[in-house]
Design a protein around this motif. Structure first.
Motif, PDB file in Angstrom:
ATOM      1  N   ASN A 115      -6.846   1.701  -7.311  1.00  0.00           N
ATOM      2  CA  ASN A 115      -6.993   3.154  -7.403  1.00  0.00           C
ATOM      3  C   ASN A 115      -6.572   3.702  -8.773  1.00  0.00           C
ATOM      4  O   ASN A 115      -5.962   4.762  -8.875  1.00  0.00           O
ATOM      5  CB  ASN A 115      -6.203   3.848  -6.289  1.00  0.00           C
ATOM      6  CG  ASN A 115      -6.686   5.270  -6.043  1.00  0.00           C
ATOM      7  OD1 ASN A 115      -7.842   5.590  -6.278  1.00  0.00           O
ATOM      8  ND2 ASN A 115      -5.783   6.115  -5.574  1.00  0.00           N
ATOM      9  N   PRO A 127       0.806  -1.229   0.000  1.00  0.00           N
ATOM     10  CA  PRO A 127       0.000   0.000   0.000  1.00  0.00           C
ATOM     11  C   PRO A 127       0.836   1.275   0.000  1.00  0.00           C
ATOM     12  O   PRO A 127       0.353   2.331  -0.420  1.00  0.00           O
ATOM     13  CB  PRO A 127      -0.813  -0.107   1.294  1.00  0.00           C
ATOM     14  CG  PRO A 127      -0.796  -1.554   1.653  1.00  0.00           C
ATOM     15  CD  PRO A 127       0.501  -2.082   1.159  1.00  0.00           C
ATOM     16  N   ARG A 131      -6.358  -0.185   2.978  1.00  0.00           N
ATOM     17  CA  ARG A 131      -4.973   0.225   3.238  1.00  0.00           C
ATOM     18  C   ARG A 131      -4.436   1.089   2.101  1.00  0.00           C
ATOM     19  O   ARG A 131      -3.465   1.826   2.285  1.00  0.00           O
ATOM     20  CB  ARG A 131      -4.079  -0.999   3.419  1.00  0.00           C
ATOM     21  CG  ARG A 131      -4.403  -1.861   4.633  1.00  0.00           C
ATOM     22  CD  ARG A 131      -3.512  -3.085   4.659  1.00  0.00           C
ATOM     23  NE  ARG A 131      -3.704  -3.889   3.459  1.00  0.00           N
ATOM     24  CZ  ARG A 131      -2.768  -4.674   2.917  1.00  0.00           C
ATOM     25  NH1 ARG A 131      -1.559  -4.734   3.451  1.00  0.00           N
ATOM     26  NH2 ARG A 131      -3.032  -5.385   1.835  1.00  0.00           N
ATOM     27  N   TRP A 132      -5.046   0.981   0.918  1.00  0.00           N
ATOM     28  CA  TRP A 132      -4.573   1.729  -0.251  1.00  0.00           C
ATOM     29  C   TRP A 132      -5.202   3.115  -0.293  1.00  0.00           C
ATOM     30  O   TRP A 132      -6.423   3.265  -0.135  1.00  0.00           O
ATOM     31  CB  TRP A 132      -4.910   0.977  -1.536  1.00  0.00           C
ATOM     32  CG  TRP A 132      -3.824   0.054  -2.003  1.00  0.00           C
ATOM     33  CD1 TRP A 132      -2.870   0.316  -2.944  1.00  0.00           C
ATOM     34  CD2 TRP A 132      -3.569  -1.270  -1.555  1.00  0.00           C
ATOM     35  NE1 TRP A 132      -2.037  -0.772  -3.104  1.00  0.00           N
ATOM     36  CE2 TRP A 132      -2.446  -1.753  -2.255  1.00  0.00           C
ATOM     37  CE3 TRP A 132      -4.178  -2.107  -0.609  1.00  0.00           C
ATOM     38  CZ2 TRP A 132      -1.931  -3.027  -2.064  1.00  0.00           C
ATOM     39  CZ3 TRP A 132      -3.658  -3.369  -0.403  1.00  0.00           C
ATOM     40  CH2 TRP A 132      -2.551  -3.821  -1.129  1.00  0.00           C
ATOM     41  N   LYS A 133      -4.382   4.102  -0.511  1.00  0.00           N
ATOM     42  CA  LYS A 133      -4.862   5.463  -0.645  1.00  0.00           C
ATOM     43  C   LYS A 133      -5.810   5.559  -1.837  1.00  0.00           C
ATOM     44  O   LYS A 133      -5.534   5.040  -2.911  1.00  0.00           O
ATOM     45  CB  LYS A 133      -3.673   6.413  -0.845  1.00  0.00           C
ATOM     46  CG  LYS A 133      -4.058   7.877  -0.900  1.00  0.00           C
ATOM     47  CD  LYS A 133      -2.825   8.755  -1.074  1.00  0.00           C
ATOM     48  CE  LYS A 133      -3.210  10.234  -1.147  1.00  0.00           C
ATOM     49  NZ  LYS A 133      -2.003  11.098  -1.319  1.00  0.00           N
ATOM     50  N   ASN A 172      -3.248  -3.676  -9.767  1.00  0.00           N
ATOM     51  CA  ASN A 172      -3.081  -2.550  -8.861  1.00  0.00           C
ATOM     52  C   ASN A 172      -4.441  -1.913  -8.613  1.00  0.00           C
ATOM     53  O   ASN A 172      -5.399  -2.184  -9.334  1.00  0.00           O
ATOM     54  CB  ASN A 172      -2.107  -1.508  -9.437  1.00  0.00           C
ATOM     55  CG  ASN A 172      -1.290  -0.821  -8.348  1.00  0.00           C
ATOM     56  OD1 ASN A 172      -1.767  -0.621  -7.233  1.00  0.00           O
ATOM     57  ND2 ASN A 172      -0.053  -0.454  -8.675  1.00  0.00           N
ATOM     58  N   ASP A 199      -8.276  -3.809   1.544  1.00  0.00           N
ATOM     59  CA  ASP A 199      -8.239  -2.839   0.443  1.00  0.00           C
ATOM     60  C   ASP A 199      -8.186  -1.389   0.926  1.00  0.00           C
ATOM     61  O   ASP A 199      -7.652  -0.519   0.224  1.00  0.00           O
ATOM     62  CB  ASP A 199      -9.448  -3.035  -0.469  1.00  0.00           C
ATOM     63  CG  ASP A 199      -9.265  -4.208  -1.422  1.00  0.00           C
ATOM     64  OD1 ASP A 199      -8.146  -4.741  -1.477  1.00  0.00           O
ATOM     65  OD2 ASP A 199     -10.240  -4.591  -2.094  1.00  0.00           O
TER      66      ASP A 199
END
Length: 492
Positions: free
Chosen positions: A252, A227, A379-381, A250, A377
């Motif tokens: 976002n 992340p 955790r990802w910006k 990947n 999920d």
């Protein structure tokens, strides 16, 4: 409960498994699908995700082997790659662990998997496959309290004739193309808003021909996403008939390329020498193919005050999970077992509100998968959650899971990493890691004591004992069904 005919809308994995379990109770089971069912292992237009990797988890393998005897052997006989004794190299931000497959297992394409299951279904006398037919409408009783059949539009003939088919039970297993919410709304039912997780996921997969003499030296490689980094996650494995596949993904909107030169460049930029060595000398087959998924959704039909009898829903039409974690087919298999148990119980001990009871039992199992997806999920910006209630224990679970991954990798502890995997593949309950004794032991592990200090601060925030704080924070998952460790013994 009448059992003359059951209709299943959708002939994907969930629909095929539903047909299998219902064939033991209904005189006739009909699977209706808008696609043509290929006679050989080929992808269908209705499964745009099919070119991307598909795998069996320990739980789904257990269920499929029960429903379809010698299923792994059937896959291998038709070209799947046997993996017992093969090594998998699992990379994460904290290092790498190698694990050897102990069970009789195989890797394959989605096309081969679905074709093999469909072969078992074709040999089931009371199941009929009705392909190239599209369900356009539900038929109901006069007061709309019961679903009595479907309206079908042919896709074979040019004039696309319409006809109706009645049934005692209809199951929507049509996945992301489901029209059930629309149909129910048109019939006057109030459908709750779903939970949604905006992930903007992108996959790109390319396949390669393996030269003679190379296959035995190739291992499975999986690179987990980080992340905190922009790099793609990825996986390499053999599927079938001397063909390997490489996938990058990947979140976002950071999509891996589908342009061949850029795709290969992105693999090299991963800096993973083991992966680059594995791909060296393999012959690319065509261009990389992409798959995009903007968001996940979890319906809450079980909360409806009124639900029409004669209708059920399962698979992606009920809850769509992040395919990165490989839980979708596992959840469909679990739902099929729930359906089987509930129909058997209803025939022996009939009770009112049968359909809502089934939906609730399925939802109890969906809860664990959805919670694990959202916790990971987010955790990802840029990933966003939309729901009526906040996710229970989000920050604690993220920190704790990260500590477990870090500690088990750095200490090469296969017991804890294996437990982590079994929970994330829906074999065991998350409570196996989130009970007070395990939390205390795991946070005390490690030389720096950082995790223990973090846990102490977390407990002090509420001035409650650890057992009580965990019970208030982490879902119990008590309604869900899980497997047992003794079912994990190596199979022949």
């Amino acid at each position: 409960m009448n059992t003359e005919r059951a209709i299943i809308i959708g002939g994907g994995i969930a629909g095929l498994l539903a047909a299998k379990v219902l064939s033991g109770f209904y005189k006739e089971v009909v699977i209706v699908d808008r696609d043509a069912f290929p006679q050989e292992p080929e992808n269908r237009p209705g499964t745009p995700q099919a070119f991307q990797p598909h795998r069996l988890t320990p739980r789904s393998r257990l269920i499929l082997n029960r429903l379809f005897p010698d299923f792994i052997d059937e896959l291998i006989k038709n070209g799947a790659h046997p993996t017992r004794g093969k090594c998998a190299h699992l990379f994460n931000p904290y290092g790498c662990m190698a694990a050897v497959e102990q069970n009789h297992n195989a890797t394959f394409s989605r096309a081969l998997l679905e074709w093999a299951i469909r072969g078992y279904i074709r040999r089931t006398e009371n199941v009929r496959l009705l392909d190239l037919n599209e369900v356009t409408q539900l038929q109901t009783s006069e007061d709309r309290s019961r679903i009595t059949g479907i309206v079908i539009r042919e896709r074979k003939s040019g004039d696309r004739k319409r006809f109706t088919m009645t049934a005692d039970l209809i199951i929507d297993a049509s996945g992301r193309f489901s029209k059930t919410v629309q149909w129910l709304s048109e019939l006057g039912y109030e459908v709750p808003q779903p939970e949604r997780l905006k992930i903007d996921l992108g996959y790109s997969t390319r396949r390669y021909r393996i030269p003679a003499g190379r296959k035995e030296a190739l291992d499975m490689i999986r690179i987990e996403g980080d992340p905190l980094a922009a790099a793609h996650a990825g996986a390499f494995s053999i599927i079938e008939n001397d063909i390997a596949e490489m996938v990058l993904w990947n979140l976002n909107g950071r999509y891996p390329s589908t342009e061949p030169a850029l795709f290969e460049q992105e693999i090299r930029h991963s800096g993973n020498s083991l992966l680059n060595d594995a791909l060296n000398g393999l012959e690319p087959i065509g261009q990389p193919r992409g798959f995009r998924l903007l968001e996940l959704s979890r319906q809450h039909f079980e909360e409806m005050q009124h639900w029409p009898s004669g209708l059920l829903i399962m698979g992606d039409a009920f809850c769509q999970l992040d395919p990165v974690y490989g839980q979708g087919m596992t959840l469909a298999a679990i739902e099929a077992e729930i359906l089987e148990a509930c129909v058997r119980r209803q025939l022996n001990q009939p009770k009112p509100r049968f359909e809502l009871d089934v939906l609730q039992r399925m939802q109890d199992c969906i809860e664990a998968a959805w919670w694990l997806n959202v916790v990971s999920d987010l955790r990802w910006k840029g990933v966003e959650y939309f729901g009526a209630k906040p996710i229970q224990g989000l920050a604690f679970a993220q920190n704790y899971f990260d500590h477990i991954l870090k500690w088990s990798t750095e200490n090469a502890n296969h017991g804890i990493s294996g437990l982590y995997w079994l929970i994330n593949s829906l074999f065991l309950s998350p409570q196996q890691l989130f009970n007070a004794d395990m939390v205390a032991a795991m946070t005390a592990a490690g030389g720096s004591g950082e995790a223990k200090r973090w846990l102490d601060r977390w407990i002090e925030e509420s001035d409650r004992p650890l057992v009580e704080r965990l019970s208030q924070t982490i879902p119990s998952f008590e309604g869900a069904t899980f497997a047992a460790l003794d079912q994990l013994m190596p199979s022949s």
